[in-house]
Scaffold this motif. Structure first.
Motif, PDB file in Angstrom:
ATOM      1  N   LEU A 198       2.486  48.496  -9.311  1.00  0.00           N
ATOM      2  CA  LEU A 198       1.512  48.064  -8.313  1.00  0.00           C
ATOM      3  C   LEU A 198       1.141  46.594  -8.468  1.00  0.00           C
ATOM      4  O   LEU A 198       1.122  45.850  -7.491  1.00  0.00           O
ATOM      5  CB  LEU A 198       0.262  48.949  -8.375  1.00  0.00           C
ATOM      6  N   GLU A 199       0.848  46.151  -9.664  1.00  0.00           N
ATOM      7  CA  GLU A 199       0.454  44.747  -9.864  1.00  0.00           C
ATOM      8  C   GLU A 199       1.584  43.790  -9.506  1.00  0.00           C
ATOM      9  O   GLU A 199       1.349  42.741  -8.898  1.00  0.00           O
ATOM     10  CB  GLU A 199      -0.034  44.513 -11.292  1.00  0.00           C
ATOM     11  N   MET A 200       2.800  44.125  -9.860  1.00  0.00           N
ATOM     12  CA  MET A 200       3.934  43.284  -9.530  1.00  0.00           C
ATOM     13  C   MET A 200       4.106  43.209  -8.009  1.00  0.00           C
ATOM     14  O   MET A 200       4.351  42.136  -7.454  1.00  0.00           O
ATOM     15  CB  MET A 200       5.213  43.832 -10.183  1.00  0.00           C
ATOM     16  N   ILE A 201       3.925  44.323  -7.335  1.00  0.00           N
ATOM     17  CA  ILE A 201       4.032  44.349  -5.875  1.00  0.00           C
ATOM     18  C   ILE A 201       2.930  43.494  -5.258  1.00  0.00           C
ATOM     19  O   ILE A 201       3.170  42.743  -4.315  1.00  0.00           O
ATOM     20  CB  ILE A 201       3.996  45.799  -5.353  1.00  0.00           C
ATOM     21  N   ARG A 202       1.724  43.582  -5.776  1.00  0.00           N
ATOM     22  CA  ARG A 202       0.621  42.756  -5.270  1.00  0.00           C
ATOM     23  C   ARG A 202       0.929  41.268  -5.445  1.00  0.00           C
ATOM     24  O   ARG A 202       0.591  40.459  -4.585  1.00  0.00           O
ATOM     25  CB  ARG A 202      -0.676  43.116  -5.986  1.00  0.00           C
ATOM     26  N   GLN A 203       1.542  40.914  -6.544  1.00  0.00           N
ATOM     27  CA  GLN A 203       1.839  39.511  -6.821  1.00  0.00           C
ATOM     28  C   GLN A 203       2.903  38.948  -5.879  1.00  0.00           C
ATOM     29  O   GLN A 203       2.840  37.774  -5.511  1.00  0.00           O
ATOM     30  CB  GLN A 203       2.275  39.330  -8.273  1.00  0.00           C
ATOM     31  N   ILE A 204       3.866  39.767  -5.492  1.00  0.00           N
ATOM     32  CA  ILE A 204       4.930  39.255  -4.620  1.00  0.00           C
ATOM     33  C   ILE A 204       4.612  39.415  -3.136  1.00  0.00           C
ATOM     34  O   ILE A 204       5.326  38.880  -2.295  1.00  0.00           O
ATOM     35  CB  ILE A 204       6.298  39.907  -4.940  1.00  0.00           C
ATOM     36  N   ALA A 205       3.523  40.117  -2.817  1.00  0.00           N
ATOM     37  CA  ALA A 205       3.144  40.326  -1.416  1.00  0.00           C
ATOM     38  C   ALA A 205       2.774  38.995  -0.764  1.00  0.00           C
ATOM     39  O   ALA A 205       2.122  38.145  -1.364  1.00  0.00           O
ATOM     40  CB  ALA A 205       1.982  41.297  -1.318  1.00  0.00           C
ATOM     41  N   LYS A 206       3.219  38.818   0.445  1.00  0.00           N
ATOM     42  CA  LYS A 206       2.897  37.621   1.228  1.00  0.00           C
ATOM     43  C   LYS A 206       1.431  37.679   1.662  1.00  0.00           C
ATOM     44  O   LYS A 206       0.815  38.759   1.657  1.00  0.00           O
ATOM     45  CB  LYS A 206       3.814  37.533   2.453  1.00  0.00           C
ATOM     46  N   PRO A 207       0.851  36.567   2.076  1.00  0.00           N
ATOM     47  CA  PRO A 207      -0.569  36.535   2.465  1.00  0.00           C
ATOM     48  C   PRO A 207      -0.933  37.509   3.603  1.00  0.00           C
ATOM     49  O   PRO A 207      -2.072  37.950   3.694  1.00  0.00           O
ATOM     50  CB  PRO A 207      -0.800  35.084   2.893  1.00  0.00           C
ATOM     51  N   ASN A 208       0.037  37.830   4.461  1.00  0.00           N
ATOM     52  CA  ASN A 208      -0.249  38.745   5.575  1.00  0.00           C
ATOM     53  C   ASN A 208      -0.089  40.215   5.202  1.00  0.00           C
ATOM     54  O   ASN A 208      -0.155  41.087   6.059  1.00  0.00           O
ATOM     55  CB  ASN A 208       0.630  38.413   6.780  1.00  0.00           C
ATOM     56  N   VAL A 209       0.115  40.491   3.906  1.00  0.00           N
ATOM     57  CA  VAL A 209       0.289  41.866   3.427  1.00  0.00           C
ATOM     58  C   VAL A 209      -0.856  42.214   2.486  1.00  0.00           C
ATOM     59  O   VAL A 209      -1.141  41.480   1.544  1.00  0.00           O
ATOM     60  CB  VAL A 209       1.644  42.039   2.694  1.00  0.00           C
ATOM     61  N   GLN A 210      -1.494  43.333   2.769  1.00  0.00           N
ATOM     62  CA  GLN A 210      -2.561  43.831   1.909  1.00  0.00           C
ATOM     63  C   GLN A 210      -2.047  45.081   1.206  1.00  0.00           C
ATOM     64  O   GLN A 210      -1.729  46.071   1.857  1.00  0.00           O
ATOM     65  CB  GLN A 210      -3.793  44.162   2.748  1.00  0.00           C
ATOM     66  N   VAL A 211      -1.949  45.040  -0.107  1.00  0.00           N
ATOM     67  CA  VAL A 211      -1.471  46.181  -0.887  1.00  0.00           C
ATOM     68  C   VAL A 211      -2.705  46.937  -1.368  1.00  0.00           C
ATOM     69  O   VAL A 211      -3.492  46.431  -2.164  1.00  0.00           O
ATOM     70  CB  VAL A 211      -0.598  45.721  -2.075  1.00  0.00           C
ATOM     71  N   LEU A 212      -2.865  48.159  -0.897  1.00  0.00           N
ATOM     72  CA  LEU A 212      -4.063  48.937  -1.191  1.00  0.00           C
ATOM     73  C   LEU A 212      -3.930  49.808  -2.431  1.00  0.00           C
ATOM     74  O   LEU A 212      -4.924  50.158  -3.042  1.00  0.00           O
ATOM     75  CB  LEU A 212      -4.413  49.832   0.003  1.00  0.00           C
ATOM     76  N   GLY A 213      -2.730  50.218  -2.763  1.00  0.00           N
ATOM     77  CA  GLY A 213      -2.592  51.202  -3.833  1.00  0.00           C
ATOM     78  C   GLY A 213      -2.977  52.574  -3.311  1.00  0.00           C
ATOM     79  O   GLY A 213      -3.081  52.801  -2.100  1.00  0.00           O
ATOM     80  N   TRP A 214      -3.211  53.516  -4.231  1.00  0.00           N
ATOM     81  CA  TRP A 214      -3.551  54.879  -3.819  1.00  0.00           C
ATOM     82  C   TRP A 214      -4.840  54.887  -3.025  1.00  0.00           C
ATOM     83  O   TRP A 214      -5.809  54.204  -3.367  1.00  0.00           O
ATOM     84  CB  TRP A 214      -3.705  55.779  -5.048  1.00  0.00           C
ATOM     85  N   GLN A 215      -4.856  55.683  -1.966  1.00  0.00           N
ATOM     86  CA  GLN A 215      -6.043  55.836  -1.122  1.00  0.00           C
ATOM     87  C   GLN A 215      -6.199  57.306  -0.754  1.00  0.00           C
ATOM     88  O   GLN A 215      -5.211  58.025  -0.630  1.00  0.00           O
ATOM     89  CB  GLN A 215      -5.902  55.018   0.174  1.00  0.00           C
TER      90      GLN A 215
END
Length: 148
Positions: free
Chosen positions: A3-20
């Motif tokens: 999850l943290e690695m995905i958040r780091q590579i996400a572009k500014p227009n992408v919001q990574v929420l994780g489990w919801q």
């Protein structure tokens, strides 16, 4: 775990929420312009869940998507999404651009009605009807003439 690695590579227009919780997932799904699905699965329940929320689907044209999503280009009145033919960034970008051009053509209620065709109750009814039809065909055969 990534999850943290995905958040780091996400572009500014992408919001990574994780489990919801399901209520949050449903809210986001219902408010989305479209649900993008680039995988190939036998059924792909997420495609049906998106449509159940009234959300059209942009999907790779393979697997269960071909049974659950109706491409609006072939089904102008009942289309619930559109397909792209290869799992490439270029094909996906082209599909998203075409979706944007067709934006006003998708009806949330049509998407919901399509999803209802895959409800567990409908599956159960269709399955029982199939078994009954097979049973009736089996018992209506005349085995004396066939040499069986």
């Amino acid at each position: 775990p990534e999850l943290e690695m995905i958040r780091q590579i996400a572009k500014p227009n992408v919001q990574v929420l994780g489990w919801q919780p399901a209520s949050i997932v449903e809210k986001y799904m219902a408010e989305a312009k479209a649900f993008v699905y680039a995988a190939c699965e036998d059924f792909g329940i997420a495609l049906v869940e998106a449509q159940a929320c009234g959300t059209p689907v942009i999907s790779y044209a393979a697997g269960g998507a071909l049974e659950t999503v109706l491409d609006i280009r072939q089904n102008p009145e009942t289309g619930t999404g559109l397909f792209f033919s290869s799992q490439t960034a270029a094909a996906l970008v082209e599909a998203v651009e075409e979706f944007e051009q067709l934006q006003g053509k998708f009806e949330p209620e049509i998407c919901r009605l399509r999803a209802e065709q895959f409800a567990p109750e409908v599956f159960g009814q269709r399955y029982l009807a199939f078994v009954e039809r097979c049973y009736q065909e089996f018992h209506s055969r005349d085995f004396t003439e066939s040499g069986a």
